[in-house]
Design a protein around this motif. Structure first.
Motif, PDB file in Angstrom:
ATOM      1  N   TRP A 235      -3.995  -5.020   2.822  1.00  0.00           N
ATOM      2  CA  TRP A 235      -3.597  -4.332   1.584  1.00  0.00           C
ATOM      3  C   TRP A 235      -2.091  -4.478   1.351  1.00  0.00           C
ATOM      4  N   THR A 236      -1.328  -4.292   2.430  1.00  0.00           N
ATOM      5  CA  THR A 236       0.133  -4.397   2.285  1.00  0.00           C
ATOM      6  C   THR A 236       0.526  -5.791   1.812  1.00  0.00           C
ATOM      7  N   ASP A 237      -0.103  -6.817   2.372  1.00  0.00           N
ATOM      8  CA  ASP A 237       0.183  -8.187   1.924  1.00  0.00           C
ATOM      9  C   ASP A 237      -0.136  -8.323   0.439  1.00  0.00           C
ATOM     10  N   GLY A 238      -1.250  -7.667   0.019  1.00  0.00           N
ATOM     11  CA  GLY A 238      -1.629  -7.679  -1.393  1.00  0.00           C
ATOM     12  C   GLY A 238      -0.569  -7.012  -2.272  1.00  0.00           C
ATOM     13  N   PHE A 239      -0.079  -5.851  -1.847  1.00  0.00           N
ATOM     14  CA  PHE A 239       0.965  -5.141  -2.619  1.00  0.00           C
ATOM     15  C   PHE A 239       2.180  -6.057  -2.790  1.00  0.00           C
ATOM     16  N   ARG A 240       2.485  -6.760  -1.707  1.00  0.00           N
ATOM     17  CA  ARG A 240       3.649  -7.648  -1.736  1.00  0.00           C
ATOM     18  C   ARG A 240       3.475  -8.743  -2.793  1.00  0.00           C
ATOM     19  N   GLN A 241       2.211  -9.129  -3.029  1.00  0.00           N
ATOM     20  CA  GLN A 241       1.930 -10.175  -4.034  1.00  0.00           C
ATOM     21  C   GLN A 241       1.685  -9.588  -5.414  1.00  0.00           C
ATOM     22  N   GLY A 242       1.971  -8.288  -5.578  1.00  0.00           N
ATOM     23  CA  GLY A 242       1.870  -7.675  -6.895  1.00  0.00           C
ATOM     24  C   GLY A 242       0.551  -6.967  -7.163  1.00  0.00           C
ATOM     25  N   ARG A 243      -0.333  -6.904  -6.148  1.00  0.00           N
ATOM     26  CA  ARG A 243      -1.594  -6.178  -6.362  1.00  0.00           C
ATOM     27  C   ARG A 243      -1.329  -4.677  -6.307  1.00  0.00           C
ATOM     28  N   THR A 244      -2.295  -3.900  -6.841  1.00  0.00           N
ATOM     29  CA  THR A 244      -2.205  -2.437  -6.821  1.00  0.00           C
ATOM     30  C   THR A 244      -3.489  -1.898  -6.196  1.00  0.00           C
ATOM     31  N   PRO A 245      -3.556  -0.586  -5.897  1.00  0.00           N
ATOM     32  CA  PRO A 245      -4.763  -0.037  -5.274  1.00  0.00           C
ATOM     33  C   PRO A 245      -6.024  -0.372  -6.057  1.00  0.00           C
ATOM     34  N   ALA A 246      -5.953  -0.402  -7.406  1.00  0.00           N
ATOM     35  CA  ALA A 246      -7.156  -0.669  -8.210  1.00  0.00           C
ATOM     36  C   ALA A 246      -7.788  -2.002  -7.822  1.00  0.00           C
TER      37      ALA A 246
END
Ligand code: ADE
Length: 250
Positions: A235-246
């Protein structure tokens, strides 16, 4: 656990220590907190506790002897006591330090005052100096209350089951997930539907994700040392790429 607090202003501490969870813990005998007047340990008719600094400059400095005498007076009961001076130049207080102190049987907290405390108190009278943050208070009393509160709530039996410190912000090095109560809509903002779904597995996953998201948004520094599961790492890697919890919720 026994906590002795030495201060020039006992009255500043009494009401906060009598209320709420600390007060209840004291009444139930889970923590023995005692406040001591530093002036009672100062010598002479005038019971002087502070004097101007050597070398000039303004202000008054707390003398070492009254603090030493106060600690000495507690010594028969305090052979194992950890003696801590509260001051802005100390080691930074944190949840980890609170956990460390909660494992001890006896703390003696010395409140600094005025423009400073004679340097010789650190290392001879006190084992260490603790600061509660990068700002300067008028004295160590609020800091002693912060340390006492944070340590007391970690002691066995002080919090009820539902309030367990295991779920706290910082318990795993992350901020806690957001919480909601009634009403379901407040000023146009709804409680997230998942929390009303009754699906405990989905709720747990949402909370875990939101705890991580909140930490990412507000305290990214904590993620450098947090202990993450493989999924949280993803998830953290995703946030770093601009993703959000949704993007991670079904
Ligand atoms: N006394 C004055 N400022 C303080 C601080 N930031 N922490 C602990 N004690 C203090």
């Amino acid at each position: 656990m026994r906590i002795d607090i030495v201060t020039l202003f006992p009255g500043m501490l009494e009401a906060p220590l009598a209320g709420s969870i600390m007060g209840r813990a004291r009444v139930r005998g889970l923590v023995d907190i005692r406040v001591h007047d530093l002036r009672a340990h100062a010598a002479g008719r005038h019971r002087v506790t502070d004097e101007p600094p050597f070398g000039g400059g303004g202000g008054m400095i707390l003398k070492p002897e009254p603090l030493a005498a106060a600690v000495e007076a507690l010594k028969p009961e305090g052979a194992d006591a950890r003696v801590i001076l509260l001051g802005p130049a100390g080691r930074r207080f944190s949840q980890d330090v609170a956990r460390e102190l909660a494992r001890r049987s006896h703390l003696i907290l010395l409140c600094g005052r005025y423009e400073g405390v004679d340097e010789r108190v650190s290392g001879t009278v006190a084992h260490e100096e603790l600061s509660i943050g990068d700002y300067v208070l008028t004295g160590g009393e609020p800091a002693a209350l912060v340390v006492t509160d944070a340590v007391t709530r970690l002691l066995p039996g002080v919090l009820g089951d539902g309030e367990a410190p295991a779920r706290d912000s910082f318990a795993r090095g992350l901020l806690e997930h957001p919480q909601y109560t009634r009403p379901e809509v407040f000023r146009g903002v709804s409680v997230p539907a998942v929390l009303r779904s009754g699906d405990h597995a989905r709720i747990a996953r949402w909370r875990q994700l939101m705890s991580l998201w909140r930490t990412w948004e507000r305290r990214p520094d904590l993620l450098e040392t947090a202990d993450l599961t493989p999924e949280e790492q993803k998830w953290t890697d995703g946030f770093r790429q601009g993703r959000t919890p949704a993007d991670f919720l079904d």
